[in-house]
Structure formats: structure tokens, C-alpha cells
Design an enzyme around this catalytic site. Structure first.
Site, mmCIF file in Angstrom:
data_model
loop_
_atom_site.group_PDB
_atom_site.id
_atom_site.type_symbol
_atom_site.label_atom_id
_atom_site.label_comp_id
_atom_site.label_asym_id
_atom_site.label_seq_id
_atom_site.Cartn_x
_atom_site.Cartn_y
_atom_site.Cartn_z
ATOM 1 N N HIS A 1 19.424 -23.504 27.649
ATOM 2 C CA HIS A 1 18.654 -22.876 28.719
ATOM 3 C C HIS A 1 19.564 -22.132 29.700
ATOM 4 O O HIS A 1 19.436 -22.267 30.919
ATOM 5 C CB HIS A 1 17.806 -23.912 29.456
ATOM 6 N N LYS B 1 6.659 19.680 25.903
ATOM 7 C CA LYS B 1 5.609 20.110 26.834
ATOM 8 C C LYS B 1 4.456 20.761 26.073
ATOM 9 O O LYS B 1 3.277 20.517 26.369
ATOM 10 C CB LYS B 1 6.184 21.085 27.859
#
Length: 471
Positions: free
Chosen positions: A277, A139
Site C-alpha cells: 500500500h 478543424k
């Protein structure tokens, strides 16, 4: 302030990789070191001057170390805005010294969980003071540098070397972002574990966390960006496999290899799966992988070209030699014998993955899929048929081989995109039709592919679709 000098650093780490070298580099820049417990001992043993946190705060570690850094002297030193007059006055009046760097990595909760530790041990490995300091430092990154990973040490020291012992704002912002991701991931693991312990499949709030394994060249298409993240899921597979050789794995390689390996895990007998695929174009089981290779390839040799191959037993040299006769993109196996490695090494571009184990097909862990504005979550498809519970409703009883083939076809069909049609004979696919809008079209495609090679006579057929009437 863009460049912030580091005068005092607090070090409290569980993972001590590179710690001494990093602390020595800090000392070279005249940084005063605060530390706790085991970290302090390691630094002192290395000959570094260290002040224990309890000496700095004037308050001892209590409750078996649960309370040591949770103190105003620590958090005030981290959170104070250096350019705020009120903050400076508060620091002076309460004798709080600024802390310019936090070096913290957390108690090994995930590692403890993976070790199979009991509930109480897992609870004790939930860090409290560490996340509090990390979040406070992140922070206040305008003034404080937060370091949460040994992999960040090098860039921090380089910045200090280049800036006379200071870090840059860009670096501090980057480290703050990484810090919040670290605490978020940590809390996610704890939350998910507690939900699992309470038998709760779907919590009110869902958190999914992962650590980036690699940035991929591109995604499913060249204009898409992509990366691979590894989660804490213990499931063996592509994400935690070791790549022994070959070119960098692509997004599609990883997706197809995962599909192949998940399918091959369904079988106990030596089995070969060939995927193209994300759909199987050949699957066969036999007494050995070498014997399973030929029928798996025979199902659809055209589609197999450039495909992905998965096996469920250690890959031997004889099977590897057969595989290298065909152009393949990836081979994935639980283990690869030394002679097989030598054979595969002749194909330098072939990607070879070794997982170390097979995934459990009965595992009920969670899978996810994104949709616009949401995530669909479901347990893994762990369904399996028990032959003893099957009821035959046809006039003719299936033969023993036909029953084996139907069970085989059922397992394969589970991994074929819907609508799915799978023809099987002799525990090998002879035709696969996948992903069509109509099951009739899938059946035609499967039969057509089979006719090109070996025909469907004597085979069984499975479908994931309901047949309400004769199509």
C-alpha cells in the site's frame, strides 16, 4: 457529409513505419498522392505515382525546407468547406484543388531531445508546417481525414474498404481529436524544454502531456476507471519498464511498484525493498541481494505477503528463488538475469518488470498532484544527507554502525507516509510506522511490529516529524 470519398491525399511523415503499405492501399482506391522530400522518395522508390508538393503549388521548397507546405494552394485545399458555395468559387478562381486526407507525423523533436542533441539541433527539429496542416485538417474534419500516427493506418484503410474509398464522420471526428492531442503534446514538450533551457522551474502556464500506454481494468477501487500515460520524462521506472511475465498490472500495482522502485534507488549497496500500500514494510542493504532479502522480509513478514518487491541490482537466481517462496504481486528490477527469469517463470501470475536502469535520486524533475480545480507542482524530493556535514549534538557520539543506520533510516523515512517512524539496525528496518495522524501512534505501531519479530533493542529511530517535547 457522413461519408467522404478520398480523392487526393498529402503525405509528409517523419516516421515512415508502414508508409508504403498504407500508400499502396490508398492507390488501390485511386487516391492521388501528394508528398514532400523523403516521403516522396520512399513512395517513388516503391513504384507509386507521386506528385511533389512544389509541383502542385508551383512554388519551390525554400529555406532548407522550412517553407514547403505553408502555401494557400495547400491550406486552401485542406480548409475549404466542400458544401460552401463561396469556398467553391474561391477554389475555382485560385485554381485550388481539394485535399481530402492529410497524412502527417511530426519532426522527431522529443527523440532529438532525448538523444542529447545541442540547442540548435533541437530547434531545427521543431515542426512548423506539419502542425499547421494537422490543425487545419482537424478543424475541417467534416470534409478532411487527418492521420497523425502509423497506428491509425489500419482503421483508415478498413473504413475505405468498407465504404467504397470513403471515410466515415465518426472516424474523422476520432482522428481529429487524436490530432489535436498530438499537436498539444508536441507543443507541450517544446514549451517545457525551452523553460528548462531558461532555468525557469515554474512557467506562467503549465502543460503536461502523455501518451496512453494502456487502459487499466479499473482504478484504485473497482468502480473507478483508470489508464497509464507515459510522459517524455526520461526517468527510468515503472512507466517505461518491460513486463516480462504475469497478469495485467493494476492501478495499485503500478502505484506501489513506483513507490518501491523510487525508494530502492536511494541506495548504492545491494538493497531489497518490500512495499505494501505504497509504504515500505521491509528494507535492507547487504553485500548481495540474497543476503539483503532475509532481513528485509523479517521486518514485517505478515505485511510482505502479497507485496511489491524492488531491487537496485540485477536480480540473480538465488534471490529470485527465495522471493518465490512468498506470494508477491510484483517484482521490479533494473535487470533480471536469465537464470532468475527461469525461476520466476514458475510463478506464471507473478508480474515481473525490468526497467533497464535505475532512476537518479538527485533528479530535480517535476512531480504533480491534482486538487479540486488545480494542480500542485513541485520538484522531486532530491534531498540527501552528506555525512561530512552532519553535526552531533548529543553527549555520546554515535558509533560508526549507528551512523550508517541513521543515514539508512533517513533514506527510508523519506519514502514513508507521514507521520513516519522507522527503526533500523544493521542497515535493515526492524519496525516501520506509517501514515498516522499522531507521530506517537506511528512510533507505537513501529515498535509493536518490531516486537512481534525481532525487537528494537540496539536500533536507531528516524522520524519525519518534529519532536518539540518528550512524548
Amino acid at each position: 457529409m457522413s461519408e467522404t470519398p478520398i480523392a487526393r491525399a498529402l503525405i509528409s511523415v517523419s516516421d515512415k513505419t508502414g508508409l508504403v503499405e498504407f500508400a499502396q492501399a490508398l492507390a488501390r482506391h485511386k487516391v492521388r498522392l501528394l508528398s514532400t522530400g523523403g516521403s516522396a522518395k520512399v513512395l517513388k522508390d516503391a513504384g507509386l505515382a507521386v506528385t511533389e508538393v512544389s509541383s502542385h503549388t508551383g512554388f519551390p521548397e525554400i529555406m532548407d525546407g522550412r517553407v514547403k507546405t505553408l502555401h494557400p494552394t495547400i491550406h486552401g485545399g485542406i480548409l475549404a468547406k466542400r458544401d460552401d458555395e463561396k469556398h467553391r468559387v474561391a477554389m475555382e478562381s485560385h485554381d485550388i484543388a481539394p485535399i481530402d486526407m492529410i497524412v502527417v507525423n511530426l519532426y522527431p523533436f522529443v527523440e532529438t531531445l532525448r538523444s542529447g542533441a545541442d540547442y540548435d539541433t533541437c530547434i531545427e527539429n521543431i515542426d512548423i508546417g506539419g502542425p499547421a496542416m494537422i490543425r487545419a485538417a482537424a478543424k475541417n474534419h467534416n470534409d478532411v481525414t487527418v492521420v497523425t500516427d502509423p497506428g491509425e493506418y489500419e482503421s483508415v484503410i478498413k473504413a475505405m474498404d468498407d465504404n467504397a474509398g470513403a471515410t466515415t464522420l465518426d472516424l474523422r471526428r476520432f482522428l481529429a481529436r487524436e490530432a489535436y492531442a498530438r499537436t498539444s503534446s508536441y507543443d507541450s514538450a517544446i514549451s517545457n524544454w525551452l523553460a528548462q533551457e531558461q532555468g525557469q522551474t515554474f512557467s506562467k502556464r503549465m502543460t503536461v502531456a502523455g501518451r496512453r500506454q494502456q487502459v487499466l481494468r479499473y482504478g484504485e477501487n473497482p468502480h473507478q476507471e483508470a489508464a497509464l500515460y507515459r510522459t517524455i520524462d526520461k526517468r527510468s521506472g515503472v512507466a517505461n519498464a518491460e513486463q516480462l511475465q504475469g497478469k495485467e498490472l493494476s492501478f495499485n500495482n503500478l502505484n506501489d511498484a513506483d513507490a518501491a522502485f523510487e525508494l530502492v534507488s536511494e541506495f548504492d549497496e545491494p538493497t531489497v525493498v518490500i512495499v505494501k500500500h505504497a509504504n515500505p514494510c521491509g528494507v535492507a542493504s547487504a553485500d548481495s541481494l540474497e543476503a539483503a532479502w532475509d532481513p528485509a522480509l523479517a521486518c514485517d513478514p505478515v505485511s510482505a505477503f502479497g507485496g511489491i518487491v524492488a531491487v537496485n541490482k540485477p536480480l540473480d537466481a538465488a534471490t529470485a528463488r527465495k522471493m518465490t517462496e512468498l506470494f508477491l504481486e510484483v517484482i521490479i528490477a533494473p535487470a533480471i538475469e536469465e537464470e532468475a527469469r527461469e525461476v520466476l517463470a514458475e510463478k506464471k501470475n507473478l508480474r515481473v518488470l525490468e526497467t533497464g536502469a535505475m532512476p537518479d535520486p538527485a533528479d530535480q524533475s517535476m512531480t504533480y498532484r491534482t486538487i479540486s480545480g488545480g494542480i500542485l507542482a513541485q520538484t522531486r524530493d532530491y534531498g540527501r544527507l552528506d555525512p561530512a556535514e552532519l553535526k552531533v549534538v548529543t553527549k555520546r557520539q554515535p558509533s560508526e554502525q549507528e551512523m550508517k543506520d541513521m543515514l539508512f533510516a533517513w533514506k527510508v523515512g523519506k519514502h514513508v507516509k507521514s507521520n513516519a517512524i522507522v527503526y533500523v539496525r544493521g542497515e535493515a528496518t526492524v519496525g516501520v510506522g506509517a501514515g498516522q495522524m499522531s507521530r506517537v501512534d506511528s512510533a507505537k505501531i513501529a515498535a509493536s511490529k518490531s516486537a512481534d519479530q525481532q525487537g528494537t533493542e540496539g536500533s536507531v529511530v528516524s522520524s519525519d516529524a518534529f519532536f518539540p517535547f518528550a512524548d
